[in-house]
Design a protein around this motif. Structure first.
Motif, PDB file in Angstrom:
ATOM      1  N   VAL A 210       0.828  -1.215   0.000  1.00 44.59           N
ATOM      2  CA  VAL A 210       0.000   0.000   0.000  1.00 44.59           C
ATOM      3  C   VAL A 210       0.861   1.264   0.000  1.00 44.59           C
ATOM      4  O   VAL A 210       0.428   2.314  -0.463  1.00 44.59           O
ATOM      5  CB  VAL A 210      -0.981   0.014   1.191  1.00 44.59           C
ATOM      6  CG1 VAL A 210      -1.933  -1.172   1.115  1.00 44.59           C
ATOM      7  CG2 VAL A 210      -0.258   0.030   2.524  1.00 44.59           C
ATOM      8  N   PRO A 214      -0.869   3.370  -3.164  1.00 41.08           N
ATOM      9  CA  PRO A 214      -1.930   3.786  -2.246  1.00 41.08           C
ATOM     10  C   PRO A 214      -3.342   3.532  -2.765  1.00 41.08           C
ATOM     11  O   PRO A 214      -4.301   3.609  -1.986  1.00 41.08           O
ATOM     12  CB  PRO A 214      -1.677   5.293  -2.071  1.00 41.08           C
ATOM     13  CG  PRO A 214      -0.238   5.483  -2.419  1.00 41.08           C
ATOM     14  CD  PRO A 214       0.039   4.488  -3.501  1.00 41.08           C
ATOM     15  N   ALA A 217      -6.699  -1.537  -3.716  1.00 40.33           N
ATOM     16  CA  ALA A 217      -7.747  -1.988  -2.791  1.00 40.33           C
ATOM     17  C   ALA A 217      -7.484  -3.387  -2.249  1.00 40.33           C
ATOM     18  O   ALA A 217      -7.717  -3.666  -1.065  1.00 40.33           O
ATOM     19  CB  ALA A 217      -9.105  -1.947  -3.487  1.00 40.33           C
ATOM     20  N   PHE A 220      -5.152  -3.296   0.684  1.00 42.19           N
ATOM     21  CA  PHE A 220      -5.792  -2.813   1.909  1.00 42.19           C
ATOM     22  C   PHE A 220      -6.689  -3.902   2.507  1.00 42.19           C
ATOM     23  O   PHE A 220      -6.743  -4.068   3.731  1.00 42.19           O
ATOM     24  CB  PHE A 220      -6.610  -1.553   1.626  1.00 42.19           C
ATOM     25  CG  PHE A 220      -5.807  -0.290   1.634  1.00 42.19           C
ATOM     26  CD1 PHE A 220      -5.367   0.267   2.824  1.00 42.19           C
ATOM     27  CD2 PHE A 220      -5.469   0.340   0.441  1.00 42.19           C
ATOM     28  CE1 PHE A 220      -4.613   1.434   2.831  1.00 42.19           C
ATOM     29  CE2 PHE A 220      -4.713   1.502   0.438  1.00 42.19           C
ATOM     30  CZ  PHE A 220      -4.282   2.057   1.637  1.00 42.19           C
ATOM     31  N   LYS A 243      -7.323  -0.860  13.561  1.00 36.04           N
ATOM     32  CA  LYS A 243      -6.566  -0.862  12.305  1.00 36.04           C
ATOM     33  C   LYS A 243      -7.233  -1.738  11.248  1.00 36.04           C
ATOM     34  O   LYS A 243      -7.226  -1.408  10.055  1.00 36.04           O
ATOM     35  CB  LYS A 243      -5.130  -1.338  12.551  1.00 36.04           C
ATOM     36  CG  LYS A 243      -4.277  -0.355  13.344  1.00 36.04           C
ATOM     37  CD  LYS A 243      -2.873  -0.905  13.562  1.00 36.04           C
ATOM     38  CE  LYS A 243      -2.004   0.082  14.336  1.00 36.04           C
ATOM     39  NZ  LYS A 243      -0.637  -0.449  14.550  1.00 36.04           N
ATOM     40  N   GLU A 246     -10.160   0.227   9.818  1.00 37.62           N
ATOM     41  CA  GLU A 246      -9.684   1.334   8.987  1.00 37.62           C
ATOM     42  C   GLU A 246      -9.216   0.832   7.624  1.00 37.62           C
ATOM     43  O   GLU A 246      -9.553   1.413   6.584  1.00 37.62           O
ATOM     44  CB  GLU A 246      -8.551   2.072   9.695  1.00 37.62           C
ATOM     45  CG  GLU A 246      -9.015   2.879  10.902  1.00 37.62           C
ATOM     46  CD  GLU A 246      -7.857   3.479  11.678  1.00 37.62           C
ATOM     47  OE1 GLU A 246      -6.695   3.078  11.430  1.00 37.62           O
ATOM     48  OE2 GLU A 246      -8.107   4.343  12.548  1.00 37.62           O
ATOM     49  N   ALA A 247      -8.429  -0.247   7.613  1.00 39.25           N
ATOM     50  CA  ALA A 247      -7.927  -0.783   6.342  1.00 39.25           C
ATOM     51  C   ALA A 247      -9.064  -1.328   5.484  1.00 39.25           C
ATOM     52  O   ALA A 247      -9.064  -1.167   4.254  1.00 39.25           O
ATOM     53  CB  ALA A 247      -6.888  -1.873   6.611  1.00 39.25           C
ATOM     54  N   TYR A 249     -12.251  -0.331   5.470  1.00 37.42           N
ATOM     55  CA  TYR A 249     -13.000   0.789   4.891  1.00 37.42           C
ATOM     56  C   TYR A 249     -12.197   1.492   3.793  1.00 37.42           C
ATOM     57  O   TYR A 249     -12.766   1.994   2.822  1.00 37.42           O
ATOM     58  CB  TYR A 249     -13.405   1.775   5.983  1.00 37.42           C
ATOM     59  CG  TYR A 249     -14.656   1.349   6.724  1.00 37.42           C
ATOM     60  CD1 TYR A 249     -15.874   1.200   6.048  1.00 37.42           C
ATOM     61  CD2 TYR A 249     -14.625   1.081   8.092  1.00 37.42           C
ATOM     62  CE1 TYR A 249     -17.021   0.805   6.724  1.00 37.42           C
ATOM     63  CE2 TYR A 249     -15.778   0.686   8.769  1.00 37.42           C
ATOM     64  CZ  TYR A 249     -16.968   0.550   8.079  1.00 37.42           C
ATOM     65  OH  TYR A 249     -18.102   0.152   8.737  1.00 37.42           O
ATOM     66  N   ASP A 250     -10.875   1.519   3.917  1.00 34.79           N
ATOM     67  CA  ASP A 250     -10.038   2.050   2.828  1.00 34.79           C
ATOM     68  C   ASP A 250     -10.212   1.213   1.572  1.00 34.79           C
ATOM     69  O   ASP A 250     -10.301   1.755   0.456  1.00 34.79           O
ATOM     70  CB  ASP A 250      -8.564   2.050   3.248  1.00 34.79           C
ATOM     71  CG  ASP A 250      -8.223   3.214   4.161  1.00 34.79           C
ATOM     72  OD1 ASP A 250      -8.951   4.226   4.137  1.00 34.79           O
ATOM     73  OD2 ASP A 250      -7.221   3.110   4.898  1.00 34.79           O
ATOM     74  N   MET A 253     -13.591   2.027   0.065  1.00 38.33           N
ATOM     75  CA  MET A 253     -13.558   3.358  -0.526  1.00 38.33           C
ATOM     76  C   MET A 253     -12.895   3.327  -1.908  1.00 38.33           C
ATOM     77  O   MET A 253     -13.312   4.014  -2.835  1.00 38.33           O
ATOM     78  CB  MET A 253     -12.792   4.304   0.396  1.00 38.33           C
ATOM     79  CG  MET A 253     -12.715   5.751  -0.072  1.00 38.33           C
ATOM     80  SD  MET A 253     -12.085   6.846   1.203  1.00 38.33           S
ATOM     81  CE  MET A 253     -10.514   6.053   1.605  1.00 38.33           C
ATOM     82  N   LEU A 254     -11.876   2.467  -2.043  1.00 41.46           N
ATOM     83  CA  LEU A 254     -11.169   2.358  -3.320  1.00 41.46           C
ATOM     84  C   LEU A 254     -11.935   1.508  -4.328  1.00 41.46           C
ATOM     85  O   LEU A 254     -11.889   1.768  -5.533  1.00 41.46           O
ATOM     86  CB  LEU A 254      -9.776   1.755  -3.094  1.00 41.46           C
ATOM     87  CG  LEU A 254      -8.774   2.664  -2.370  1.00 41.46           C
ATOM     88  CD1 LEU A 254      -7.570   1.863  -1.911  1.00 41.46           C
ATOM     89  CD2 LEU A 254      -8.345   3.818  -3.281  1.00 41.46           C
ATOM     90  N   SER A 261     -12.999  -6.704  -0.398  1.00 42.65           N
ATOM     91  CA  SER A 261     -13.181  -5.522   0.443  1.00 42.65           C
ATOM     92  C   SER A 261     -14.228  -5.773   1.517  1.00 42.65           C
ATOM     93  O   SER A 261     -14.028  -5.465   2.696  1.00 42.65           O
ATOM     94  CB  SER A 261     -13.588  -4.317  -0.414  1.00 42.65           C
ATOM     95  OG  SER A 261     -12.577  -3.970  -1.336  1.00 42.65           O
TER      96      SER A 261
END
Length: 534
Positions: A210, A214, A217, A220, A243, A246-247, A249-250, A253-254, A261
């Motif tokens: 990542v 960045p 997906a 993450f 953590k 957070e990962a 949801y990242d 989001m992607l 996901s």
């Protein structure tokens, strides 16, 4: 402190190879957890100097806040593996009021740097080296680019994992570098080994992916899964629960059309105690990709825990058709069979999975519970003692040994295991260990127990066992009505282990109450209802 990664230390009869991340005696590798390994590295590198407790905590645990007692316990565990005596130390000496030092004669030999590209099976290098050495990551990237293509890595992954869980093929977004893809695939291999050190390596690989990409997906999602696995299987630091979310949801989001996901979000919600949200997210993942084995397996496990055994069996069957050799699914079949009361079938599947994966200690714990239900205390004891010798830091094994003595009425024998469980666990298991520590004090302190109860009674947690813990505390506090309320809630959430309620010493005061029979009748109705729906 940065460890040089190409040195072989000879410490009396031990050989510490920082390139390979191994400690051997007479060519036989000793099994050291990562923290114990790092602790030994610091003491050896500083030998013969004394290293203060503050320096050890800073160098081994970094920014994580730990107590003096945690360090003492870690020293004790390291000595046990090394077969060292605190009274007559051969390797590690404690210096009262000052710290610890390595007292053995230490010699060091440099290893050719280019040899470090030949990674071992464990790929275990010192954490500080992995974090600080940019050269290492350049070497790994070059290694993967020259030796492997993405296709060959995926094929290797499918054949390496004992569960052969293929990752659904997803085309990476435009702009994802080959280095990032290689780092992700390497993380995936480590993740599927289901071992604590390998899971740490998976996290490092995913973080590298990542950082390089960045917008990746899949990386993450993999990172979220590794954090969740650390919490669920290996009792990692509680910060990993956050953590993981957070990962996940990242990842969404992607790419909100990626099954991985939503599966990663489902797993993250599970380790945070959000079972309904976990179920919803895994259903979304399975809808996006019906062949996604991990999401289907997760659904089976959640249905089983919630007492929805018909749905659980259907999911186990789906996973078995997708891959009949999936060890995780074998464990799930055993678990559901035991909850249905089919102990013979459960025993067959537990033994099947443990023969294939002896280090699968979540299965070890649950199999020991089945043996206790059958009254086979000696077999349960032997199973757990053997597992503890192989994996002295396994929280599932420690929890099993604790319950073995508690369910046998051996409170004093349970105390050392409770103490060790409290030191090494996190989350729900640490909550359990803290409760048992209060209950097994020589002089009961009900004020502290009341504080424990008040704190956790307001937690949002849909796990049945959390309510069992609250029922234990309420019973000892003399709040009978709340004890029965928590027991009823646990059963409504899927708890079907009547043996635990009948045998646990702390529930004895409830047994003469008329509601006790009602609670057991409710549990049996739930089980019979589940069986009738099969």
């Amino acid at each position: 402190m940065s460890l040089i990664a190409n040195i072989r230390y000879q410490i009396a009869d031990l050989t510490l190879n920082t390139q390979l991340g191994t400690v051997c005696r007479a060519n036989e590798e000793l099994t050291l957890p990562q923290l114990s390994y790092n602790l030994l590295c610091v003491l050896v590198q500083r030998a013969p100097a004394i290293v203060s407790q503050d320096d050890l905590m800073r160098l081994v645990w970094g920014e994580q806040v730990v107590s003096d007692e945690t360090l003492k316990q870690r020293i004790k565990l390291l000595r046990q593996v090394l077969n060292d005596s605190p009274q007559s130390p051969k390797y590690i000496e404690s210096v009262r009021g000052r710290g610890y030092r390595c007292v053995a004669d230490v010699t060091k030999t440099m290893i050719k740097p280019h040899d470090s590209i030949n990674l071992r099976l464990h790929d275990r290098l010192p954490v500080s080296f992995l974090q600080s050495s940019e050269e290492y990551w350049r070497m790994v990237s070059i290694f993967f680019l020259l030796i492997f293509t993405v296709f060959s890595t995926v094929v290797a992954l499918n054949y390496y994992s004992p569960d052969k869980q293929p990752t659904p093929q997803v085309t990476p977004p435009t702009g994802i570098s080959p280095q990032a893809i290689a780092a992700y695939q390497k993380g995936r291999v480590f993740y599927l080994r289901y071992q604590p050190l390998d899971n740490d390596m998976a996290i490092k690989s995913y973080l590298a992916a990542v950082e390089m990409a960045p917008g990746y997906a899949m990386a993450f999602a993999g990172l979220a899964d590794a954090y969740s696995q650390g919490v669920f299987q290996f009792s990692a630091d509680e910060s990993w629960q956050k953590k993981a979310l957070e990962a996940a949801y990242d990842a969404i989001m992607l790419n909100d059309q990626l099954a991985q996901s939503y599966k990663s979000l489902g797993t993250a919600h599970y380790v945070n105690g959000h079972i309904s949200q976990s179920l919803s997210a895994n259903l979304k993942a399975a809808a996006l990709d019906p062949t996604y084995l991990e999401a289907q397996a997760n659904l089976g496990y959640i249905y089983s825990e919630r007492g929805q055994l018909k749905n659980a069996l259907e999911q186990h069957d789906k996973v078995y058709k997708l891959n009949p050799n999936n060890h995780v699914n074998w464990f799930h079949i055993a678990l559901t069979s035991a909850r249905l009361g089919n102990r013979t079938k459960a025993k067959i599947w537990y033994e099947k999975v443990l023969n294939a994966r002896p280090s699968y200690h979540l299965a070890t714990f649950n199999y020991s519970r089945l043996l206790l239900q059958q009254g086979n205390i000696d077999a349960a004891s032997q199973l757990l003692i053997t597992a503890e010798r192989q994996s002295p830091d396994s929280v599932n094994v420690l929890k099993g040994l604790t319950d073995l003595h508690l369910l046998s009425g051996q409170i004093s024998q349970a105390k050392p295991w409770i103490h060790k469980l409290k030191l090494l666990s996190s989350g729900e298991n640490r909550q359990y260990a803290e409760l048992l520590s209060l209950l097994t004090l020589e002089t009961a302190d009900k004020s502290q127990l009341q504080l424990w109860y008040d704190k956790h009674a307001n937690d949002y947690n849909e796990r049945p066992f959390s309510n069992i813990q609250l029922a234990i505390a309420a019973t000892v506090l003399g709040n009978t009505d709340m004890a029965f309320r928590h027991l009823t809630q646990a059963i409504e959430l899927g708890w079907l282990e009547d043996h635990y309620i009948r045998q646990l010493t702390f529930f004895k005061p409830l047994q003469q109450h008329h509601k006790f029979a009602r609670v057991l009748a409710l549990l049996e109705r739930k089980r019979l209802n589940a069986i009738s729906k099969r």
